[in-house]
Design an enzyme around this catalytic site. Structure first.
Site, PDB file in Angstrom:
ATOM      1  N   MET A 144      31.299  36.055  38.948  1.00 48.94           N
ATOM      2  CA  MET A 144      31.097  35.490  40.271  1.00 48.94           C
ATOM      3  C   MET A 144      30.968  36.428  41.328  1.00 48.94           C
ATOM      4  O   MET A 144      31.181  36.229  42.601  1.00 48.94           O
ATOM      5  CB  MET A 144      32.459  34.599  40.730  1.00 48.94           C
ATOM      6  CG  MET A 144      32.478  33.397  39.625  1.00 48.94           C
ATOM      7  SD  MET A 144      33.498  31.857  40.184  1.00 48.94           S
ATOM      8  CE  MET A 144      35.047  32.936  40.715  1.00 48.94           C
ATOM      9  N   LEU A 186      31.906  42.704  42.052  1.00 46.49           N
ATOM     10  CA  LEU A 186      32.255  43.357  41.045  1.00 46.49           C
ATOM     11  C   LEU A 186      33.069  44.646  41.090  1.00 46.49           C
ATOM     12  O   LEU A 186      33.123  45.047  42.191  1.00 46.49           O
ATOM     13  CB  LEU A 186      31.095  43.847  40.255  1.00 46.49           C
ATOM     14  CG  LEU A 186      29.992  42.726  39.972  1.00 46.49           C
ATOM     15  CD1 LEU A 186      28.887  43.096  39.062  1.00 46.49           C
ATOM     16  CD2 LEU A 186      30.790  41.452  39.326  1.00 46.49           C
ATOM     17  N   HIS A 187      33.836  44.952  40.198  1.00 46.15           N
ATOM     18  CA  HIS A 187      34.913  46.014  40.466  1.00 46.15           C
ATOM     19  C   HIS A 187      34.938  46.692  38.715  1.00 46.15           C
ATOM     20  O   HIS A 187      34.152  46.197  38.143  1.00 46.15           O
ATOM     21  CB  HIS A 187      36.102  45.593  40.924  1.00 46.15           C
ATOM     22  CG  HIS A 187      36.890  44.526  40.311  1.00 46.15           C
ATOM     23  ND1 HIS A 187      37.201  44.364  38.749  1.00 46.15           N
ATOM     24  CD2 HIS A 187      37.222  43.245  40.758  1.00 46.15           C
ATOM     25  CE1 HIS A 187      37.612  43.375  38.574  1.00 46.15           C
ATOM     26  NE2 HIS A 187      37.646  42.486  39.495  1.00 46.15           N
ATOM     27  N   GLY A 246      37.090  46.362  36.470  1.00 43.13           N
ATOM     28  CA  GLY A 246      36.999  45.307  35.447  1.00 43.13           C
ATOM     29  C   GLY A 246      36.020  44.958  34.910  1.00 43.13           C
ATOM     30  O   GLY A 246      35.636  44.794  33.784  1.00 43.13           O
ATOM     31  N   HIS A 247      34.967  44.492  35.919  1.00 39.47           N
ATOM     32  CA  HIS A 247      33.681  43.787  35.301  1.00 39.47           C
ATOM     33  C   HIS A 247      32.931  44.877  34.767  1.00 39.47           C
ATOM     34  O   HIS A 247      32.365  44.627  33.651  1.00 39.47           O
ATOM     35  CB  HIS A 247      33.118  43.464  36.521  1.00 39.47           C
ATOM     36  CG  HIS A 247      33.575  42.135  37.465  1.00 39.47           C
ATOM     37  ND1 HIS A 247      34.054  42.282  38.582  1.00 39.47           N
ATOM     38  CD2 HIS A 247      33.646  40.878  37.223  1.00 39.47           C
ATOM     39  CE1 HIS A 247      34.571  41.214  38.930  1.00 39.47           C
ATOM     40  NE2 HIS A 247      34.346  40.218  38.124  1.00 39.47           N
ATOM     41  N   GLY A 258      37.177  39.102  30.430  1.00 37.72           N
ATOM     42  CA  GLY A 258      38.309  40.013  30.711  1.00 37.72           C
ATOM     43  C   GLY A 258      39.471  39.012  30.316  1.00 37.72           C
ATOM     44  O   GLY A 258      39.434  37.849  30.703  1.00 37.72           O
ATOM     45  N   ASP A 311      42.039  36.923  32.929  1.00 35.84           N
ATOM     46  CA  ASP A 311      42.091  35.287  32.699  1.00 35.84           C
ATOM     47  C   ASP A 311      42.346  34.966  31.415  1.00 35.84           C
ATOM     48  O   ASP A 311      41.451  34.307  30.845  1.00 35.84           O
ATOM     49  CB  ASP A 311      40.604  34.964  33.351  1.00 35.84           C
ATOM     50  CG  ASP A 311      40.424  35.222  34.835  1.00 35.84           C
ATOM     51  OD1 ASP A 311      41.089  34.879  35.677  1.00 35.84           O
ATOM     52  OD2 ASP A 311      39.541  36.051  35.059  1.00 35.84           O
TER      53      ASP A 311
HETATM   54  O1  PAF Z   1      35.877  34.375  35.435  1.00 36.63           O
HETATM   55  C1  PAF Z   1      34.972  34.152  36.188  1.00 36.63           C
HETATM   56  O2  PAF Z   1      34.390  35.103  37.007  1.00 36.63           O
HETATM   57  C2  PAF Z   1      34.317  32.927  36.351  1.00 36.63           C
HETATM   58  O3  PAF Z   1      35.502  31.810  35.832  1.00 36.63           O
HETATM   59  C3  PAF Z   1      33.194  32.593  35.267  1.00 36.63           C
HETATM   60  C4  PAF Z   1      33.471  32.833  33.770  1.00 36.63           C
HETATM   61  C5  PAF Z   1      32.083  33.531  35.967  1.00 36.63           C
HETATM   62  C6  PAF Z   1      32.662  31.153  35.197  1.00 36.63           C
HETATM   63  O4  PAF Z   1      32.348  30.814  36.808  1.00 36.63           O
END
Ligand code: PAF
Length: 272
Positions: free
Chosen positions: A26, A29-30, A32-33, A140, A143
């Site tokens: 979404m 970004l950091h 983790g991403h 990740g 979640d």
């Molecule tokens: O983890 C997230 O950033 C969101 O839940 C995702 C997987 C991009 C779905 O919108």
């Protein structure tokens, strides 16, 4: 990195895009991403990411409106980490979208106070899977519940996608990286590391894990200024409450707000 600003643009190029490893995001970004992108590169596939702030998964409109947007920085980070393609879906993504109802385990943990959240996550991901047709998708494990629900969805629907969950990246204080950390004041950011410390403290005492121990920790967190949503020990797969550390690994998961910012974290307690 090639950027597609509409789904149509992506569809026109799609024919030549096979063997994709997909990192949905979404934005904001950091590290983790970028750790997910780095792993995705190692799969040897072409790496595609998406940035889409999915309104369907927010049950608080303010939370949605306040979600941090840092597109230029996100693009730079993705480029620096060798991401090959970025799709920024336009609003056509919502056209004829099939709503998906997440299974009952979506009502546990984060689902209790966020009704419909995982319906929204699955609904958008199914659409993104249909558009992108990835071979591998990377998430990740911060979640954790999202990972389990998406994994079940992929398996139950025989989608030909290999799902991979990667460990949570943390600040040196232990605080799990999250886009929401940007919304914390300096004072609350320092306090926020208490969440992980508390999980680790419970891990040290896992031999005596029980509801009373967790309740004591909830009281402690509340006394530090958190508003605890849940602190739970549960089965790694069913997410049913469980304290049977002698027979199986347990997921220890927490969600708490500080200064109005909701944070989540978890660790797995290995069985004794
Ligand atoms: O983890 C997230 O950033 C969101 O839940 C995702 C997987 C991009 C779905 O919108």
């Amino acid at each position: 990195m090639k950027i597609f600003n509409t789904i149509n643009e992506f569809n026109l190029a799609k024919e030549n895009l096979t063997n994709l490893t997909f990192v949905p995001t979404m934005g904001n970004l950091h590290a983790g991403h970028t750790s997910l992108i780095d792993f995705a590169k190692e799969t040897g596939n072409i790496v595609i990411s998406t940035i889409y702030v999915n309104k369907l998964q927010f049950n608080d409109i303010n939370d949605f409106n306040n979600y941090p947007k840092t597109l230029n920085n996100d693009i730079k980070l993705l480029e620096d980490h060798g991401c090959d393609y970025l799709l920024i879906p336009d609003k056509s993504i919502l056209e004829n979208i099939a709503s998906i109802k997440a299974p009952t385990k979506s009502q546990k943990l984060c689902g209790k106070n966020r009704p419909g959240h995982f319906d929204g996550v699955l609904t958008i991901l199914k659409k993104l899977f249909d558009i992108i047709e990835p071979k591998i998708v990377v998430f990740g494990m911060k979640d954790y519940q999202q990972f389990i629900i998406v994994k079940d969805f992929i398996n139950n629907n025989n989608l030909n996608i290999n799902i991979i969950g990667l460990k949570t990246i943390r600040e040196t204080s232990g605080l799990a990286l999250s886009s929401r950390n940007n919304l914390l004041s300096t004072k609350n950011k320092n306090l926020a590391s208490i969440l992980y410390q508390t999980l680790k403290d419970i891990e040290t005492n896992k031999v005596s894990i029980c509801p009373d121990l967790l309740n004591l920790k909830i009281d402690y967190l509340n006394s530090c200024g958190f508003k605890v949503d849940y602190l739970t020990s549960c089965d790694e797969e069913s997410l049913e409450e469980c304290f049977d550390i002698h027979n199986k690994n347990l997921l220890l998961a927490v969600a708490a707000s500080i200064g109005g910012v909701r944070l989540i974290d978890n660790i797995v307690l290995t069985k004794l």
